[in-house]
Design a protein around this motif. Structure first.
Motif, PDB file in Angstrom:
ATOM      1  N   ARG A   4       4.205  92.961  20.107  1.00  0.00           N
ATOM      2  CA  ARG A   4       3.453  93.267  18.893  1.00  0.00           C
ATOM      3  C   ARG A   4       2.057  93.683  19.314  1.00  0.00           C
ATOM      4  O   ARG A   4       1.477  93.101  20.231  1.00  0.00           O
ATOM      5  N   LEU A   5       1.519  94.664  18.636  1.00  0.00           N
ATOM      6  CA  LEU A   5       0.153  95.121  18.876  1.00  0.00           C
ATOM      7  C   LEU A   5      -0.729  94.587  17.762  1.00  0.00           C
ATOM      8  O   LEU A   5      -0.336  94.620  16.592  1.00  0.00           O
ATOM      9  N   VAL A   6      -1.913  94.114  18.134  1.00  0.00           N
ATOM     10  CA  VAL A   6      -2.871  93.616  17.147  1.00  0.00           C
ATOM     11  C   VAL A   6      -4.221  94.258  17.450  1.00  0.00           C
ATOM     12  O   VAL A   6      -4.756  94.102  18.547  1.00  0.00           O
ATOM     13  N   SER A   7      -4.741  94.985  16.485  1.00  0.00           N
ATOM     14  CA  SER A   7      -6.074  95.568  16.593  1.00  0.00           C
ATOM     15  C   SER A   7      -6.988  94.780  15.674  1.00  0.00           C
ATOM     16  O   SER A   7      -6.703  94.626  14.476  1.00  0.00           O
ATOM     17  N   VAL A   8      -8.082  94.275  16.240  1.00  0.00           N
ATOM     18  CA  VAL A   8      -9.028  93.442  15.491  1.00  0.00           C
ATOM     19  C   VAL A   8     -10.311  94.235  15.283  1.00  0.00           C
ATOM     20  O   VAL A   8     -10.923  94.687  16.257  1.00  0.00           O
ATOM     21  N   THR A   9     -10.718  94.394  14.038  1.00  0.00           N
ATOM     22  CA  THR A   9     -11.956  95.101  13.761  1.00  0.00           C
ATOM     23  C   THR A   9     -13.154  94.295  14.259  1.00  0.00           C
ATOM     24  O   THR A   9     -13.127  93.065  14.266  1.00  0.00           O
ATOM     25  N   LEU A  10     -14.179  94.995  14.651  1.00  0.00           N
ATOM     26  CA  LEU A  10     -15.445  94.355  15.002  1.00  0.00           C
ATOM     27  C   LEU A  10     -16.478  94.573  13.903  1.00  0.00           C
ATOM     28  O   LEU A  10     -17.606  94.123  14.015  1.00  0.00           O
ATOM     29  N   ASP A  11     -16.065  95.250  12.858  1.00  0.00           N
ATOM     30  CA  ASP A  11     -16.959  95.592  11.755  1.00  0.00           C
ATOM     31  C   ASP A  11     -16.297  95.271  10.415  1.00  0.00           C
ATOM     32  O   ASP A  11     -15.945  96.159   9.646  1.00  0.00           O
ATOM     33  N   PRO A  12     -16.101  93.970  10.146  1.00  0.00           N
ATOM     34  CA  PRO A  12     -15.362  93.601   8.932  1.00  0.00           C
ATOM     35  C   PRO A  12     -16.059  93.980   7.625  1.00  0.00           C
ATOM     36  O   PRO A  12     -15.392  94.099   6.601  1.00  0.00           O
ATOM     37  N   GLU A  13     -17.371  94.206   7.655  1.00  0.00           N
ATOM     38  CA  GLU A  13     -18.043  94.633   6.430  1.00  0.00           C
ATOM     39  C   GLU A  13     -17.567  96.022   6.016  1.00  0.00           C
ATOM     40  O   GLU A  13     -17.436  96.320   4.839  1.00  0.00           O
ATOM     41  N   PHE A  14     -17.287  96.875   6.988  1.00  0.00           N
ATOM     42  CA  PHE A  14     -16.791  98.224   6.695  1.00  0.00           C
ATOM     43  C   PHE A  14     -15.268  98.262   6.676  1.00  0.00           C
ATOM     44  O   PHE A  14     -14.656  98.862   5.807  1.00  0.00           O
TER      45      PHE A  14
END
Length: 104
Positions: A4-14
């Motif tokens: 499984r691939l998981v991409s985590v945002t570093l900019d959750p406000e956007f």
């Protein structure tokens, strides 16, 4: 089939769930295999820091950050992590193949 691939945002406000969903669709990501996740800003940045990711505000509307690609086993243990984007698909596939599959 077990990857499984998981991409985590570093900019959750956007990067709201709606923005991430649109991004995933634009990439043609299979939602059963590739997950795009967000959360509370402090939680996301604390999680990223555990992998050696640093994110800081840059010029207006920009975020400066490094890149990490991690292979995590079914028990949640870090198998390997690549800094930046200087890895090859063959290296990543070899690491994935060497990682034990989840118990059936």
């Amino acid at each position: 089939a077990d990857v499984r691939l998981v991409s985590v945002t570093l900019d959750p406000e956007f990067d709201t769930p709606a923005v991430l969903d649109a991004h995933a669709k634009a990439l043609g990501a299979d939602p059963g295999l590739w997950h795009f996740v967000t959360g509370d800003r402090d939680d996301v940045l604390a999680f990223a820091k555990r992998f050696g990711v640093i994110a800081e505000p840059g010029e207006p509307n920009t975020l400066l950050h490094n890149l990490r690609t991690a292979v995590i086993d079914p028990q949640g243990r870090l198998v390997t992590a690549y800094s930046g984007n200087m890895w090859t698909p063959a290296e990543l596939v070899a690491d994935l193949k060497a990682t034990p599959a989840p118990p059936r």
